[in-house]
Design a protein around this motif. Structure first.
Motif, PDB file in Angstrom:
ATOM      1  N   ILE A   6       0.867  -1.172   0.000  1.00 20.02           N
ATOM      2  CA  ILE A   6       0.000   0.000   0.000  1.00 20.02           C
ATOM      3  C   ILE A   6       0.910   1.229   0.000  1.00 20.02           C
ATOM      4  CG2 ILE A   6      -1.788   1.268   1.270  1.00 20.02           C
ATOM      5  CD1 ILE A   6      -2.323  -1.531   2.706  1.00 20.02           C
ATOM      6  N   ASN A   8       1.531   4.996   0.529  1.00 12.01           N
ATOM      7  CA  ASN A   8       0.885   6.082   1.232  1.00 12.01           C
ATOM      8  C   ASN A   8       1.172   7.418   0.571  1.00 12.01           C
ATOM      9  OD1 ASN A   8       0.354   7.953   3.693  1.00 12.01           O
ATOM     10  ND2 ASN A   8      -0.490   5.952   4.167  1.00 12.01           N
ATOM     11  N   VAL A 109       1.999  -5.197   9.938  1.00  6.87           N
ATOM     12  CA  VAL A 109       2.085  -4.056   9.018  1.00  6.87           C
ATOM     13  C   VAL A 109       3.517  -3.496   9.033  1.00  6.87           C
ATOM     14  CG1 VAL A 109       1.136  -1.774   8.432  1.00  6.87           C
ATOM     15  CG2 VAL A 109      -0.316  -3.467   9.585  1.00  6.87           C
ATOM     16  N   ALA A 135       0.358  -6.734   5.648  1.00  9.90           N
ATOM     17  CA  ALA A 135      -0.109  -5.584   4.844  1.00  9.90           C
ATOM     18  C   ALA A 135       0.967  -4.500   4.846  1.00  9.90           C
ATOM     19  CB  ALA A 135      -1.419  -5.053   5.415  1.00  9.90           C
ATOM     20  N   VAL A 137       3.099  -1.235   4.152  1.00  8.97           N
ATOM     21  CA  VAL A 137       2.759   0.151   3.807  1.00  8.97           C
ATOM     22  C   VAL A 137       4.038   0.903   3.469  1.00  8.97           C
ATOM     23  CG1 VAL A 137       1.818   2.340   4.668  1.00  8.97           C
ATOM     24  CG2 VAL A 137       0.715   0.185   5.286  1.00  8.97           C
ATOM     25  N   PRO A 148      -3.484  -0.019   7.982  1.00  9.16           N
ATOM     26  CA  PRO A 148      -4.596  -0.887   7.556  1.00  9.16           C
ATOM     27  C   PRO A 148      -5.221  -1.656   8.727  1.00  9.16           C
ATOM     28  CG  PRO A 148      -2.519  -1.481   6.469  1.00  9.16           C
ATOM     29  CD  PRO A 148      -2.203  -0.403   7.414  1.00  9.16           C
TER      30      PRO A 148
END
Ligand code: AVI
Length: 321
Positions: A6, A8, A109, A135, A137, A148
């Motif tokens: 992910i 940011n 994360v 997950a 980031v 998340p």
């Protein structure tokens, strides 16, 4: 299957422009400095890995020793069903020790500025821990970012900040960062953080002045980086490595020292250096346990337990909101 990262929005749209801005700003001020985060390009990260293997550089070895010795106790404090958020996850070596002991973690994360590094680490973890949700980031954790959620409600979120990276922030910035982490947390959430302790000056200074010159190469890589990425014309042979313990400030300071009077140009700007003039490239603060505890308490963290090695070189502290 690869784990998707992910990205940011807090990541700078143009990292080169940000690097240039920071360098021009840092070299234009009366005490010249460059933020230490710019050490870590691919070459810098590889040299840093080599530093961690050096006899003189104890922090990595000792932190792993503490995590391995007290892994059970530490994860018992964190409890089951945790959402684990790691700041500056790198290759997540110490995290694996936590993951080996944690009971039913809901989500891991890893947060890191380097997308490539993050993707590699997340893939390797997903392979080695098939039951774990990961997950990753990509974000600069000193700026706001969204964490998340896990599929199942976690019992608590625990932020993990290993590696004594907190020491590389000036003290006011370190407190600010602890405050920002606290703001993102709910009551009962935790923070597990590793930091380096004050100790004999000879031990400290040897760790940053190794005989093989690896730390000097790490420091000078910044000059090579400015040359290749910003079109600067630093002559690395005309700058020396200097690292010393500033007792009053409680920190190691790393500097690049101009070996003679010289002029350097960067993107149409010219900088004059006197002989012996320095550019400060890094602070590495060394705290006492009580000093760190008080710093964290000022922004809402309560220390629950601290683990140290036998020589009290390094500390891993668990705090709760
Ligand atoms: C990443 N950081 C905690 C290291 C330190 O010890 O402050 C960086 C480093 N600089 C020189 N050697 C290692």
């Amino acid at each position: 299957m690869s784990t998707s990262v992910i990205e940011n929005p807090s990541l700078h749209a143009s990292p080169a422009a940000e690097f240039l801005d920071d360098v021009l700003k840092g070299l234009s001020s009366t005490s010249r400095s460059i933020p230490s985060k710019y050490f870590y390009d691919d070459t810098g990260s590889t040299i840093f890995d080599a530093i961690c293997e050096l006899d003189e550089y104890y922090p990595t070895r000792v932190e792993i020793e503490i995590m391995s010795r007290y892994g059970d106790e530490i994860t018992h404090r964190l409890g089951p069903d945790v959402r684990l958020v790691e700041y500056g996850s790198g290759s997540s070596t110490k995290t694996r020790i936590l993951l080996d002991h944690l009971i039913d973690p809901c989500l891991y994360v890893p947060v890191d500025i380097s997308i490539q590094h993050l993707a590699r680490t997340a893939d390797a973890l997903a392979k080695d821990y098939p039951l774990l949700s990961v997950a990753p980031v990509a974000a600069d954790f000193t700026r706001p970012f969204v964490v998340p959620m896990s599929e199942f409600e976690p019992r608590r979120t625990c932020d993990y900040f290993p590696g004594s990276t907190i020491g590389n922030f000036a003290q006011a910035e370190a407190i600010q960062l602890l405050a920002e982490i606290a703001d993102r947390c709910e009551r009962g959430d935790g923070l597990l953080i590793g930091f380096d302790l004050r100790k004999d000056v000879c031990v400290l200074e040897s760790a940053y002045n190794d005989r093989a010159g690896v730390t000097a190469a790490f420091n000078k890589n910044l000059l090579h980086r400015m040359n290749s990425e910003l079109g600067a014309n630093f002559d690395p042979r005309q700058f020396g490595h200097h690292a010393f313990f500033n007792d009053a400030a409680g920190r190691i300071e790393m500097h690049l020292v101009s070996q003679r009077e010289q002029s350097v140009s960067i993107a149409e700007h010219s900088f004059e250096f006197d002989r012996s003039e320095t550019i400060c490239t890094e602070y590495s603060h060394k705290y006492s346990i009580s000093e760190f505890e008080q710093m964290a308490a000022r922004v809402g963290w309560q220390c629950k337990k601290t683990w140290c090695d036998e020589r009290d070189y390094f500390a891993v502290m668990y705090l709760e909101r």
